[in-house]
Design a protein around this motif. Structure first.
Motif, mmCIF file in Angstrom:
data_model
loop_
_atom_site.group_PDB
_atom_site.id
_atom_site.type_symbol
_atom_site.label_atom_id
_atom_site.label_comp_id
_atom_site.label_asym_id
_atom_site.label_seq_id
_atom_site.Cartn_x
_atom_site.Cartn_y
_atom_site.Cartn_z
ATOM 1 N N LEU A 42 38.808 28.744 45.394
ATOM 2 C CA LEU A 42 39.808 29.751 45.759
ATOM 3 C C LEU A 42 39.302 30.471 46.950
ATOM 4 O O LEU A 42 38.129 30.769 47.280
ATOM 5 N N ARG A 43 40.135 31.137 47.616
ATOM 6 C CA ARG A 43 39.931 31.979 48.803
ATOM 7 C C ARG A 43 39.527 33.439 48.156
ATOM 8 O O ARG A 43 39.930 33.577 47.153
ATOM 9 N N ARG A 44 38.683 34.164 49.199
ATOM 10 C CA ARG A 44 38.575 35.597 48.503
ATOM 11 C C ARG A 44 39.582 36.357 47.969
ATOM 12 O O ARG A 44 39.187 37.140 46.830
ATOM 13 N N ARG A 45 40.824 36.562 48.652
ATOM 14 C CA ARG A 45 41.662 37.343 48.002
ATOM 15 C C ARG A 45 42.169 37.074 46.631
ATOM 16 O O ARG A 45 42.244 37.802 45.710
ATOM 17 N N PRO A 46 42.399 35.929 46.401
ATOM 18 C CA PRO A 46 42.822 35.376 44.967
ATOM 19 C C PRO A 46 41.777 35.435 44.118
ATOM 20 O O PRO A 46 42.080 35.826 43.003
ATOM 21 N N LEU A 47 40.590 35.200 44.621
ATOM 22 C CA LEU A 47 39.524 35.413 43.673
ATOM 23 C C LEU A 47 39.333 36.849 43.100
ATOM 24 O O LEU A 47 39.016 37.122 42.180
ATOM 25 N N GLN A 48 39.439 37.626 44.127
ATOM 26 C CA GLN A 48 39.087 39.182 43.933
ATOM 27 C C GLN A 48 40.366 39.573 42.732
ATOM 28 O O GLN A 48 39.853 40.262 41.707
ATOM 29 N N ALA A 49 41.526 39.157 42.831
ATOM 30 C CA ALA A 49 42.771 39.250 41.936
ATOM 31 C C ALA A 49 42.105 38.987 40.440
ATOM 32 O O ALA A 49 42.284 39.538 39.347
ATOM 33 N N ILE A 50 41.777 37.642 40.446
ATOM 34 C CA ILE A 50 41.390 37.105 39.099
ATOM 35 C C ILE A 50 40.356 37.870 38.389
ATOM 36 O O ILE A 50 40.378 37.961 37.312
ATOM 37 N N LEU A 51 39.178 37.980 39.144
ATOM 38 C CA LEU A 51 38.168 38.867 38.710
ATOM 39 C C LEU A 51 38.242 39.948 38.178
ATOM 40 O O LEU A 51 37.793 40.657 37.251
ATOM 41 N N GLN A 52 39.137 40.765 38.844
ATOM 42 C CA GLN A 52 39.375 42.413 38.571
ATOM 43 C C GLN A 52 40.328 42.487 37.208
ATOM 44 O O GLN A 52 40.023 43.442 36.492
ATOM 45 N N ALA A 53 41.048 41.256 36.979
ATOM 46 C CA ALA A 53 41.633 41.168 35.625
ATOM 47 C C ALA A 53 40.732 40.846 34.740
ATOM 48 O O ALA A 53 41.368 40.978 33.407
ATOM 49 N N ARG A 54 39.540 40.208 34.734
ATOM 50 C CA ARG A 54 38.879 39.782 33.783
ATOM 51 C C ARG A 54 38.271 40.984 33.248
ATOM 52 O O ARG A 54 37.480 41.819 33.477
ATOM 53 N N PRO A 55 38.046 40.771 31.462
ATOM 54 C CA PRO A 55 37.430 41.626 30.676
ATOM 55 C C PRO A 55 36.077 41.830 31.141
ATOM 56 O O PRO A 55 35.171 40.662 31.363
ATOM 57 N N GLY A 56 35.285 43.136 31.090
ATOM 58 C CA GLY A 56 34.093 43.440 31.441
ATOM 59 C C GLY A 56 33.890 43.510 33.074
ATOM 60 O O GLY A 56 32.632 44.065 33.185
ATOM 61 N N VAL A 57 34.723 43.553 33.687
ATOM 62 C CA VAL A 57 34.671 43.759 35.238
ATOM 63 C C VAL A 57 35.124 45.142 35.312
ATOM 64 O O VAL A 57 36.338 45.361 35.317
ATOM 65 N N LEU A 58 34.264 45.981 35.969
ATOM 66 C CA LEU A 58 34.542 47.363 36.163
ATOM 67 C C LEU A 58 35.168 47.396 37.850
ATOM 68 O O LEU A 58 36.135 48.054 38.123
ATOM 69 N N ASP A 59 34.883 46.510 38.610
ATOM 70 C CA ASP A 59 35.210 46.635 39.820
ATOM 71 C C ASP A 59 35.065 45.346 40.800
ATOM 72 O O ASP A 59 34.044 44.357 40.241
ATOM 73 N N ALA A 60 36.077 44.698 41.434
ATOM 74 C CA ALA A 60 35.699 43.831 42.421
ATOM 75 C C ALA A 60 36.731 44.020 43.537
ATOM 76 O O ALA A 60 37.640 44.300 43.682
ATOM 77 N N ARG A 61 35.966 43.638 44.597
ATOM 78 C CA ARG A 61 36.367 43.752 46.095
ATOM 79 C C ARG A 61 35.811 42.791 47.013
ATOM 80 O O ARG A 61 34.810 42.424 46.747
ATOM 81 N N VAL A 62 36.835 42.507 47.850
ATOM 82 C CA VAL A 62 36.293 41.238 48.989
ATOM 83 C C VAL A 62 35.458 42.104 49.842
ATOM 84 O O VAL A 62 35.383 43.086 50.438
ATOM 85 N N GLN A 63 34.504 41.120 50.237
ATOM 86 C CA GLN A 63 33.407 41.718 51.417
ATOM 87 C C GLN A 63 33.189 40.146 51.937
ATOM 88 O O GLN A 63 33.617 39.071 51.784
ATOM 89 N N ALA A 64 32.393 40.613 53.144
ATOM 90 C CA ALA A 64 31.985 39.414 53.746
ATOM 91 C C ALA A 64 31.668 37.819 53.427
ATOM 92 O O ALA A 64 32.156 36.933 53.501
ATOM 93 N N GLU A 65 30.761 37.997 52.268
ATOM 94 C CA GLU A 65 29.981 36.893 51.724
ATOM 95 C C GLU A 65 30.910 36.232 50.662
ATOM 96 O O GLU A 65 30.726 35.046 50.237
ATOM 97 N N GLY A 66 31.775 36.931 49.982
ATOM 98 C CA GLY A 66 32.654 36.579 48.780
ATOM 99 C C GLY A 66 33.338 37.729 48.385
ATOM 100 O O GLY A 66 34.096 38.470 49.007
#
Length: 611
Positions: A249-273
């Motif tokens: 997965l590319r960073r943007r779709p990965l961020q969307a999936i992680l943000q929707a996951r239970p237990g995740v308070l924050d997910a944002r795209v950055q240089a490394e991932g």
């Protein structure tokens, strides 16, 4: 009983159970709810919080421009109820929109404010010299203020606020709308003031700036959520922060999936991932994910604290409505060509961004724009594909907004080729504009009209009629959660809701291309996250998004970037390509902010040497 001399006790500013409310239409809004806090003398204190937290109200109470409805505010040992005029002699105040006179020169603005502040002739000459040197505006004394870059205007506003050499300086978001180079320059001035034992209270929407402060006041809905050193905010998150990468997965779709996951308070795209902050073990690695521990930052703490409160839009559940964004309100074919709900399936999201061989929807070739003899845009060329998020970066005055206005058909090009949605803007600008949504750099809706009236006006302007008009108006109010503000005047909205309304108006006619000119300027980090969730989903549905921003972390969400300097294209490519251009022995892994500063400063230095 006389108030104690708080300045002697070490506090320059004291709030004791301070209340302040305002009427907003028919609603009573409590801006501050019994707030108690002390601002230490001789330090730089950051004032942070989401939109509507009460930051500007606190600043205006501290400046003696407002009085509390209940409680007490003491400034430099004086009560604002009794000594507001004396207090204003000892403080400097720079509001969000400092009132420079743009037809006057830099020196004439200084003269005017010196007159208004009663600065005697003997003191003002030496003070002018000191401030022009401090702000590096000395060479520009005869330049008209309206011709200054955004960063230079802010520095001039700061110089005017410092004319009386105040003991306390109040800065309400002084770096909003300025580029990273100007932000660093302004913070260099603030650090210099701290060395001179000036007390500084500064509000900011840039959370990296919070780490430069000695102390932080974090407000939420008119109450003090916490007050402590930035590192004290970060400490509880040790072991809860990670950098996540995925094999497919590319960073943007990965961020969307992680943000929707239970237990995740924050997910944002950055240089490394994708940078992730977790609350519990439910969020830990799955499938091809690689999780590496990361050091906590103030931004992690800010978002986590607010999302763990139960205060309105700060809760995570309320930050997720955009996951249900419906592109077409009535099941008809929307901008994606497929009405209905946007999928969050990981396989679908993996293809997010322009597909191979995607249609080119914006073509710019040898584009130039002159204002008299001044060449604002110098023969630039680039193209943008359907479904792409394309960023246009540059320092203040680089020509970004001029390019945007030409692309939207609001400003004719001096020469060159400009095609948008297959239409040559020289021949048929109206046809192209019908396919475009535009959010301008400054709030451009009708402030004296209500939210509902603005929506109805733009629906009519876009030619929406009958059932489609009714459905789109209902969609806009529901999707952007504007119902509670439907009868409020647009000018009275919190900044985050102004941004929502502007974006809702721009999307009413379901455009295939969306132009966003610094849409998140001054908007708090939670609102920016919500905004980018919407933009990512729009791009996924096939909408082409072109954006300018001064938040360099937002540039990481773009598929491709153009970096402009002095009207030229300095660099073009993906965020990774831009960062690679700035890599050096001194900075082997530059951030986008580092890359911006290094590349722009190097280019401008070359231009000066050539001249």
């Amino acid at each position: 009983m006389s108030a104690p001399d708080d300045a002697v006790e070490g506090s320059a500013l004291v709030f004791e159970a301070a209340h302040k409310h305002f009427l907003q239409g028919k609603r009573q809004v409590e801006a501050l709810k019994g707030l108690s806090a002390r601002i230490a003398a001789g330090r730089v204190t950051g004032l942070l919080g989401p939109d509507g937290a009460g930051k500007t109200t606190l600043m205006r109470l501290a400046a003696g421009l407002l009085l509390p409805d209940a409680g007490q505010v003491r400034v430099l040992g004086r009560d604002t109820r009794h000594d507001a005029a004396a207090i204003q002699q000892d403080i400097g105040y720079m509001p969000q929109r400092f009132g420079l006179y743009e037809d006057l020169t830099v020196q004439e603005n200084l003269n005017l404010y010196a007159d208004l502040q009663g600065l005697d002739a003997q003191r003002r000459v030496a003070r002018f010299d000191e401030l022009l040197r401090l702000t590096a505006l000395g060479p520009f004394g005869k330049r008209r203020a309206g011709a200054l870059s955004g960063g230079m205007k802010q520095k001039l506003g700061l110089a005017c606020a410092l004319l009386r050499a105040p003991r306390l300086l109040l800065l309400d978001e002084p770096t909003v709308g300025v580029d990273p180079i100007s932000r660093r320059e302004l913070w260099s001035i603030i650090k210099d003031l701290r060395a001179r034992e000036v007390t500084v209270l500064v509000s900011t929407a840039y959370l990296d700036e919070a780490e430069l402060c000695d102390d932080i006041l974090l407000l939420n809905e008119g109450t003090l959520l916490a007050q402590q050193h930035p590192q004290a905010f970060e400490a509880p998150l040790a072991g809860h922060c990670y950098t996540v990468r995925h094999g497919a997965l590319r960073r943007r779709p990965l961020q969307a999936i992680l943000q929707a996951r239970p237990g995740v308070l924050d997910a944002r795209v950055q240089a490394e991932g994708v940078r992730v902050v977790v609350q519990g073990p439910a969020a830990l690695p799955r499938d091809d994910e690689d999780w590496q521990p990361a050091r906590p930052r103030f931004e992690d703490a800010f978002v986590s604290l607010l999302r763990q409160t139960h205060a309105g839009a700060a809760t995570k559940d309320d930050m997720e409505p955009v996951a249900r964004t419906r592109i077409a309100s009535d099941g008809a074919r929307g901008a994606s060509g497929q009405g209905g709900w946007v999928s969050r399936d990981p396989t679908h999201l993996a293809a997010q961004g322009p597909a191979p061989g995607a249609q080119t929807v914006i073509e710019v070739h040898e584009l130039r724009r002159l204002f008299g003899s001044f060449e604002a845009v110098k023969s630039i060329s680039f193209s943008v594909k359907r479904g792409e998020v394309f960023g246009l970066l540059g320092a203040n005055g680089a020509g970004k907004s001029t390019v945007f206005r030409m692309l939207c058909g609001l400003l004719p090009a001096s020469s060159g080729t400009l095609r948008v949605a297959g239409v040559d803007l020289r021949d048929a600008p109206a046809a192209a504009r019908a396919r475009i949504g535009y959010v301008s750099q400054k709030f451009a809706l009708y402030g004296n009209l209500s939210v509902a009236q603005n929506l109805r006006f733009f629906a009519s302007a876009y030619g929406l009629r009958g059932r489609r008009r009714a459905l789109r108006l209902d969609w806009a109010q529901r999707e952007f959660e504007l119902d509670a503000y439907a009868d409020a005047n647009a000018a009275d909205l919190p900044l985050g809701y102004k941004q929502r309304l502007a974006l809702a108006c721009a999307l009413l006619h379901e455009p295939s291309i969306l132009f966003l000119d610094e849409p998140t300027s001054g908007v708090d980090p939670l609102a920016r996250r919500e905004f980018w969730q919407r933009i990512n989903l729009l791009a996924e549905s096939g909408v082409t998004v072109m954006i300018t921003t001064h938040f360099m972390e937002e540039a990481e969400y773009c598929d491709h970037l153009v970096l402009m300097s002095l009207g030229d294209i300095l660099a073009f490519g993906s965020p990774q390509d831009i960062r690679a251009r700035a890599r050096s022995d001194a900075q082997p892994a530059p951030s986008m902010d580092d890359a911006f500063v290094a590349l722009v400063q190097s280019h401008e230095a070359q231009i000066r040497r050539a001249a």
